[in-house]
Motif scaffolding. Sequence first.
Motif, PDB file in Angstrom:
ATOM      1  N   LEU A 159       0.809  -1.221   0.000  1.00 60.70           N
ATOM      2  CA  LEU A 159       0.000   0.000   0.000  1.00 60.70           C
ATOM      3  C   LEU A 159       0.845   1.276   0.000  1.00 60.70           C
ATOM      4  O   LEU A 159       0.567   2.196  -0.781  1.00 60.70           O
ATOM      5  CB  LEU A 159      -0.957  -0.030   1.203  1.00 60.70           C
ATOM      6  CG  LEU A 159      -2.078  -1.086   1.133  1.00 60.70           C
ATOM      7  CD1 LEU A 159      -2.929  -1.027   2.384  1.00 60.70           C
ATOM      8  CD2 LEU A 159      -2.937  -0.873  -0.104  1.00 60.70           C
ATOM      9  N   PRO A 160       1.856   1.382   0.842  1.00 54.34           N
ATOM     10  CA  PRO A 160       2.690   2.600   0.757  1.00 54.34           C
ATOM     11  C   PRO A 160       3.358   2.768  -0.598  1.00 54.34           C
ATOM     12  O   PRO A 160       3.475   3.889  -1.105  1.00 54.34           O
ATOM     13  CB  PRO A 160       3.711   2.410   1.868  1.00 54.34           C
ATOM     14  CG  PRO A 160       3.065   1.462   2.826  1.00 54.34           C
ATOM     15  CD  PRO A 160       2.253   0.554   1.986  1.00 54.34           C
ATOM     16  N   THR A 194       0.810   4.038  -3.063  1.00 54.03           N
ATOM     17  CA  THR A 194       0.522   5.452  -2.783  1.00 54.03           C
ATOM     18  C   THR A 194       1.615   6.362  -3.340  1.00 54.03           C
ATOM     19  O   THR A 194       1.327   7.411  -3.926  1.00 54.03           O
ATOM     20  CB  THR A 194       0.394   5.654  -1.268  1.00 54.03           C
ATOM     21  OG1 THR A 194      -0.628   4.781  -0.761  1.00 54.03           O
ATOM     22  CG2 THR A 194       0.012   7.085  -0.953  1.00 54.03           C
ATOM     23  N   LEU A 195       2.869   5.969  -3.186  1.00 54.12           N
ATOM     24  CA  LEU A 195       3.974   6.769  -3.728  1.00 54.12           C
ATOM     25  C   LEU A 195       3.928   6.848  -5.247  1.00 54.12           C
ATOM     26  O   LEU A 195       4.205   7.901  -5.841  1.00 54.12           O
ATOM     27  CB  LEU A 195       5.308   6.169  -3.266  1.00 54.12           C
ATOM     28  CG  LEU A 195       5.629   6.298  -1.773  1.00 54.12           C
ATOM     29  CD1 LEU A 195       6.922   5.568  -1.441  1.00 54.12           C
ATOM     30  CD2 LEU A 195       5.744   7.757  -1.373  1.00 54.12           C
ATOM     31  N   CYS A 226       1.217   6.637  -7.174  1.00 54.42           N
ATOM     32  CA  CYS A 226       0.112   7.528  -7.540  1.00 54.42           C
ATOM     33  C   CYS A 226       0.507   8.996  -7.342  1.00 54.42           C
ATOM     34  O   CYS A 226       0.223   9.848  -8.191  1.00 54.42           O
ATOM     35  CB  CYS A 226      -1.127   7.187  -6.724  1.00 54.42           C
ATOM     36  SG  CYS A 226      -1.837   5.567  -7.092  1.00 54.42           S
ATOM     37  N   GLN A 227       1.158   9.296  -6.241  1.00 51.41           N
ATOM     38  CA  GLN A 227       1.587  10.669  -6.004  1.00 51.41           C
ATOM     39  C   GLN A 227       2.604  11.117  -7.044  1.00 51.41           C
ATOM     40  O   GLN A 227       2.584  12.270  -7.494  1.00 51.41           O
ATOM     41  CB  GLN A 227       2.178  10.776  -4.606  1.00 51.41           C
ATOM     42  CG  GLN A 227       1.152  10.637  -3.478  1.00 51.41           C
ATOM     43  CD  GLN A 227       1.782  10.735  -2.110  1.00 51.41           C
ATOM     44  OE1 GLN A 227       3.003  10.794  -1.981  1.00 51.41           O
ATOM     45  NE2 GLN A 227       0.941  10.743  -1.082  1.00 51.41           N
TER      46      GLN A 227
END
Length: 226
Positions: free
Chosen positions: A156-157, A160-161, A163-164
């Motif tokens: 998950l992290p 998220t990175l 996508c950012q």
Amino acid sequence: MGTVTNFFLCSFVVVMAQGEVKLQPDRPFLKVLHNGRAELECCYNATKLLDFTWYIRVQAENITLDPTIVNISELVTARTKKTKDGHCSILTFSSVQLNDTGLYLCWLNNSNINLFTYGTYLHVYKPLEKTLNLSENTKNKILTAEGILLFLCVLLPAATLICQSKKLSELEKKKVKREEENIYQGLNLDDCCETYEQIERALAHGPYQDVCNIKEEEEEIQLEKP
């Protein structure tokens, strides 16, 4: 103080009696499970039969107490036997309890000899009980769930990175495009047109006048001055 005095007295008596009685080595340590069976033995070599009395020395609050006589009962029995090397006394526990832990010694005595044997320390232990009685199948399921959670905590992290990073890249592209569009804002179109015409005229006629033909063409063509 009394304990230290008794210890030195016993040591003195043992030394004096070594000439008549030879003590055989005792088992120094015995570890037994709670409610298990235990046998302690003390033996000696001598021509005469001595009386056996079992004593226990326990430790309480960092203080070693004086030896006390072992209480003989249905669960704790004592017997003697003769061997080829001498005589032995056997103390048997049919079901040891936690409070039976301590140093056990034999007191050998007759009219001329009084001494303690070296002794055996009996340690009674109780196995640790399981807080949660889980089957192997349940343990495997728990381990599988922990593995999945660990994988998600890593995945998950990272997602998220990513996508950012994509969002930042798109914002950067939009910013560059907006800056390119803003280059031409605020410019006067009339000035731009005049400048463009001048550049085109200069490229078509050249930057200098023809000196040789200036007289002949002066009437027909108006040359531009540099």
